[in-house]
Motif scaffolding. Structure first.
Motif, PDB file in Angstrom:
ATOM      1  N   UNK A   1      -1.749   6.119   6.583  1.00  0.00           N
ATOM      2  CA  UNK A   1      -1.365   4.723   6.373  1.00  0.00           C
ATOM      3  C   UNK A   1      -2.479   4.013   5.666  1.00  0.00           C
ATOM      4  N   UNK A   2      -2.147   2.970   5.001  1.00  0.00           N
ATOM      5  CA  UNK A   2      -3.135   2.291   4.174  1.00  0.00           C
ATOM      6  C   UNK A   2      -3.131   0.812   4.506  1.00  0.00           C
TER       7      UNK A   2
ATOM      8  N   UNK B   1       0.848  -1.183   0.000  1.00  0.00           N
ATOM      9  CA  UNK B   1       0.000   0.000   0.000  1.00  0.00           C
ATOM     10  C   UNK B   1       0.888   1.239   0.000  1.00  0.00           C
ATOM     11  N   UNK B   2       0.333   2.333  -0.457  1.00  0.00           N
ATOM     12  CA  UNK B   2       1.138   3.528  -0.756  1.00  0.00           C
ATOM     13  C   UNK B   2       0.333   4.754  -0.413  1.00  0.00           C
TER      14      UNK B   2
ATOM     15  N   UNK C   1      -2.421   4.241  12.838  1.00  0.00           N
ATOM     16  CA  UNK C   1      -1.354   5.107  12.365  1.00  0.00           C
ATOM     17  C   UNK C   1      -1.687   6.539  12.742  1.00  0.00           C
TER      18      UNK C   1
ATOM     19  N   UNK D   1       3.314   2.421   2.647  1.00  0.00           N
ATOM     20  CA  UNK D   1       2.688   2.422   3.955  1.00  0.00           C
ATOM     21  C   UNK D   1       2.788   1.055   4.626  1.00  0.00           C
ATOM     22  N   UNK D   2       2.536   0.032   3.837  1.00  0.00           N
ATOM     23  CA  UNK D   2       2.552  -1.330   4.370  1.00  0.00           C
ATOM     24  C   UNK D   2       2.924  -2.256   3.219  1.00  0.00           C
TER      25      UNK D   2
END
Lengths: 115, 120
Positions: free
Chosen positions: B104-105, A48-49, B100, A55-56
């Motif tokens: 954040x995703x 993820x971005x 978060x 992000x993750x």
């Protein structure tokens, strides 16, 4: 209705080659994702971005993979040196928020075939 | 770690029958979201429903209904009076709401899917 688009719909490449899969998320969305689905199997989260950084990411997303938002509209997934096991459908998704208050909208997918 | 189990690999019913697709999930979070997606033969993923962990109300949308039970960690999907066009692979998915501070995703964790075949 706005939608996520992906190009190409099908990409054939030789083992060891670099590929770039492209996605145009929905214009007001801020969070972007890549998933893959090996034929006949479940959809797996890759990365993820948000805010121009990852992000993750999952354990699948190793050093062979990278993502980028090169401009205000595109979101790309690069595989540096493709392997046979990279053959899969790759889905891009985007969402307004990260909290899943809104759903992730998926693109139609890019089928990657590595020969 | 989060996990989604769809124990039914394939279900085949005759048109007009009711059918229930099972989904059992595991998560350590108290706040999470559950989803159902449909994948027709054309391959795209079609969003059907989202449910957050604080809302255990069942939902009905036309011929579709969902039964969310936190006590059994299940989020089952029922199609009433099934039609041939309902034939597809159905995926249940889970997302944990990580805290978060700056955004954040959260990626979705999918089950393996249930291939539903509706015979005319």
């Amino acid at each position: 209705e706005p939608e996520v688009t992906q190009t190409p719909s099908h990409q054939v490449t030789q083992m060891g080659q670099e590929v770039i899969l492209r996605c145009v998320p929905i214009s007001n969305h801020l969070y972007f994702y890549w998933y893959r689905q090996i034929l006949g199997q479940k959809v797996e989260f890759l990365v993820s971005f948000y805010n121009n950084e990852i992000s993750e990411k999952s354990e699948i997303f190793d050093d062979q993979f990278s993502v980028e938002r090169p401009d205000g509209s595109n979101f790309t997934l690069k595989i540096r040196s493709t392997k046979l096991e990279d053959s899969a459908m790759y889905f891009c998704a985007s969402s307004e928020t990260p909290r899943q208050v809104y759903e992730q909208y998926f693109g139609p997918g890019t089928r990657l075939t590595v020969t | 770690a989060q996990k989604v189990t769809q124990a039914q690999t394939e279900i085949s019913v005759v048109e007009k029958e009711d059918v229930t697709l099972d989904c059992v999930y595991e998560t350590r979070d108290t706040t999470y979201y559950l989803f159902w997606y449909k994948q027709p033969p054309s391959g795209e993923l079609v969003f059907l429903i989202r449910r957050n962990s604080f809302d255990e109300q069942n939902e009905i949308s036309g011929r579709y209904s969902w039964n969310f039970q936190k006590s059994t960690s299940s989020f089952n999907f029922t199609i009433t009076a099934s039609q041939v066009v309902d034939s597809a692979v159905y995926f249940c998915a889970l997302s944990e709401a990580h805290m978060y501070s700056g955004g954040g995703a959260d990626g979705l964790t999918f089950g393996k899917g249930t291939h539903l075949i509706i015979q005319p």
